[in-house]
Scaffold this active site. Structure first.
Site, mmCIF file in Angstrom:
data_model
loop_
_atom_site.group_PDB
_atom_site.id
_atom_site.type_symbol
_atom_site.label_atom_id
_atom_site.label_comp_id
_atom_site.label_asym_id
_atom_site.label_seq_id
_atom_site.Cartn_x
_atom_site.Cartn_y
_atom_site.Cartn_z
ATOM 1 N N GLY A 1 1.480 2.286 10.738
ATOM 2 C CA GLY A 1 2.380 3.429 10.601
ATOM 3 C C GLY A 1 2.967 3.903 11.921
ATOM 4 O O GLY A 1 3.550 4.977 11.994
ATOM 5 N N HIS B 1 -9.947 0.780 4.469
ATOM 6 C CA HIS B 1 -8.683 1.004 5.183
ATOM 7 C C HIS B 1 -8.948 1.955 6.355
ATOM 8 O O HIS B 1 -9.770 2.872 6.244
ATOM 9 C CB HIS B 1 -7.642 1.597 4.226
ATOM 10 C CG HIS B 1 -6.260 1.606 4.818
ATOM 11 N ND1 HIS B 1 -5.869 2.553 5.725
ATOM 12 C CD2 HIS B 1 -5.196 0.779 4.645
ATOM 13 C CE1 HIS B 1 -4.606 2.312 6.093
ATOM 14 N NE2 HIS B 1 -4.181 1.239 5.451
ATOM 15 N N LYS C 1 0.069 4.304 -0.379
ATOM 16 C CA LYS C 1 -0.583 5.503 0.191
ATOM 17 C C LYS C 1 -0.310 6.727 -0.690
ATOM 18 O O LYS C 1 -0.216 6.601 -1.908
ATOM 19 C CB LYS C 1 -0.126 5.722 1.636
ATOM 20 C CG LYS C 1 -0.261 4.463 2.500
ATOM 21 C CD LYS C 1 -0.137 4.752 3.960
ATOM 22 C CE LYS C 1 -0.102 3.443 4.730
ATOM 23 N NZ LYS C 1 -0.311 3.607 6.142
ATOM 24 N N GLU D 1 -7.406 4.406 7.464
ATOM 25 C CA GLU D 1 -7.236 5.836 7.157
ATOM 26 C C GLU D 1 -8.474 6.379 6.433
ATOM 27 O O GLU D 1 -8.830 7.548 6.591
ATOM 28 C CB GLU D 1 -5.938 6.042 6.347
ATOM 29 C CG GLU D 1 -4.720 5.858 7.245
ATOM 30 C CD GLU D 1 -3.476 5.355 6.549
ATOM 31 O OE1 GLU D 1 -3.416 5.372 5.302
ATOM 32 O OE2 GLU D 1 -2.550 4.923 7.266
ATOM 33 N N SER E 1 2.744 -2.139 10.536
ATOM 34 C CA SER E 1 4.177 -2.074 10.845
ATOM 35 C C SER E 1 4.917 -3.388 10.579
ATOM 36 O O SER E 1 5.832 -3.748 11.320
ATOM 37 C CB SER E 1 4.393 -1.610 12.282
ATOM 38 O OG SER E 1 3.879 -0.298 12.455
ATOM 39 N N ASN F 1 0.860 -1.189 0.000
ATOM 40 C CA ASN F 1 0.000 0.000 0.000
ATOM 41 C C ASN F 1 0.895 1.238 0.000
ATOM 42 O O ASN F 1 1.462 1.593 1.035
ATOM 43 C CB ASN F 1 -0.898 -0.036 1.245
ATOM 44 C CG ASN F 1 -1.756 1.207 1.350
ATOM 45 O OD1 ASN F 1 -1.849 1.993 0.400
ATOM 46 N ND2 ASN F 1 -2.390 1.394 2.498
ATOM 47 N N GLU G 1 -6.067 -5.211 10.388
ATOM 48 C CA GLU G 1 -5.095 -4.150 10.623
ATOM 49 C C GLU G 1 -5.468 -3.386 11.892
ATOM 50 O O GLU G 1 -6.289 -2.454 11.838
ATOM 51 C CB GLU G 1 -5.075 -3.177 9.443
ATOM 52 C CG GLU G 1 -4.712 -3.813 8.121
ATOM 53 C CD GLU G 1 -4.090 -2.789 7.189
ATOM 54 O OE1 GLU G 1 -2.924 -2.938 6.854
ATOM 55 O OE2 GLU G 1 -4.782 -1.819 6.830
HETATM 56 C C1 PEP Z 1 -1.180 -0.008 5.851
HETATM 57 O O1 PEP Z 1 -1.156 1.108 5.359
HETATM 58 O O2 PEP Z 1 -2.093 -0.765 5.550
HETATM 59 C C2 PEP Z 1 -0.106 -0.411 6.766
HETATM 60 C C3 PEP Z 1 -0.177 -1.581 7.309
HETATM 61 O O3 PEP Z 1 0.903 0.507 6.984
HETATM 62 P P1 PEP Z 1 2.289 0.251 7.778
HETATM 63 O O4 PEP Z 1 2.875 -1.035 7.266
HETATM 64 O O5 PEP Z 1 3.129 1.430 7.453
HETATM 65 O O6 PEP Z 1 1.941 0.164 9.233
#
Ligand code: PEP
Length: 246
Positions: A170, A92, A8, A94, A209, A6, A164
């Site tokens: 993040g 997601h 972003k 976000e 992460s 992803n 998630e």
């Molecule tokens: C994500 O954006 O779905 C995600 C898991 O980000 P990160 O790996 O940076 O935590």
């Protein structure tokens, strides 16, 4: 196994092309996982072109709940399919938290994605407060029930589910492999209630992460079928290391 990158709101035409080329060049022929890249809408065509002759698939980060019409700034599922996407990320955190997408909107988006022939990657996960209140599984099950409200068995089976935890996205704070496995098993149980033994075939991936140094432990858990990778997917070397961490 399924690994999604992803990207972003990052990269430009040149760096998106270069990152795609580096990922394609670095993947081994024996790659067992389904690898999908999720660039921004505007970079979909260049990434698609850089992916040609590779098994890596293209996905979008979001999609409208509408098919077409007076919805300025939106992109429909049909448009994504037309430009070469096979997957779309829906729900997601976000999108849920920054753009206030509701469960009802996400359910409509799923329906539009299926109508267009896209495979949704449905993201679910609890906030830190919800986990601290011991409500993590309740929240995730509620998100799944709401998202699949209008879906039939075949559609549920086609969906990739990304667990998630919001507190791990993040933040550098990753769920322990056991925390991930516990929630994935709960999601598998939900799926079993909805699609029976076929629940085994539904991919449930972890996001939050994931890095080269923790991917193997997380992916080793029986109900973890891969990962959705944010930050680490922007560095070819790290993403490739995660893609081979099985
Ligand atoms: C994500 O954006 O779905 C995600 C898991 O980000 P990160 O790996 O940076 O935590």
């Amino acid at each position: 196994m399924f690994i999604g990158g992803n990207w972003k709101l990052h990269l430009d035409t040149q760096s998106a092309t270069q990152l795609t080329q580096e990922i394609v060049a670095g993947l081994s022929d024996k790659q067992a996982a389904e690898i999908v890249l999720f660039p921004t809408f505007v970079h979909l065509p260049v990434v698609r072109d850089a992916l040609c002759n590779s098994d890596v698939k293209l996905g979008a980060q979001n999609q409208s709940e509408h098919e077409q019409g007076a919805y300025t700034g939106e992109v429909s599922a049909w448009m994504l399919k037309d430009v070469g996407c096979q997957y779309v990320l829906l729900g997601h955190s976000e999108r849920r938290h920054v753009y206030h997408e509701t469960d009802a909107m996400i359910a409509k988006k799923l329906t539009r994605a299926f109508e267009a022939g896209l495979k949704p990657v449905l993201c679910v996960g609890e906030t830190l407060d919800e986990r601290d209140d011991d409500r993590a599984s309740e929240v995730v099950l509620q998100q799944l029930n709401a998202a699949f409200a209008d879906c039939d068995v075949a559609q549920i089976q086609t969906t990739v589910i990304a667990y998630e935890p919001v507190w791990a996205i993040g933040t550098g704070r990753v769920a322990t492999p056991d925390q991930a496995q516990t929630m994935h098993a709960i999601i598998r149980g939900f799926l079993h209630d909805r699609v029976g033994d076929k629940a085994r075939d539904v991919q449930i991936i972890y996001g939050g992460s994931v890095k080269p140094d923790n991917a193997k432990d997380i992916f080793s858990k029986p109900d973890v079928d891969g990962g959705l990778i944010g930050g680490a997917s922007l560095v070819a070397e790290d993403f490739l290391a995660i893609c081979s961490a099985f």
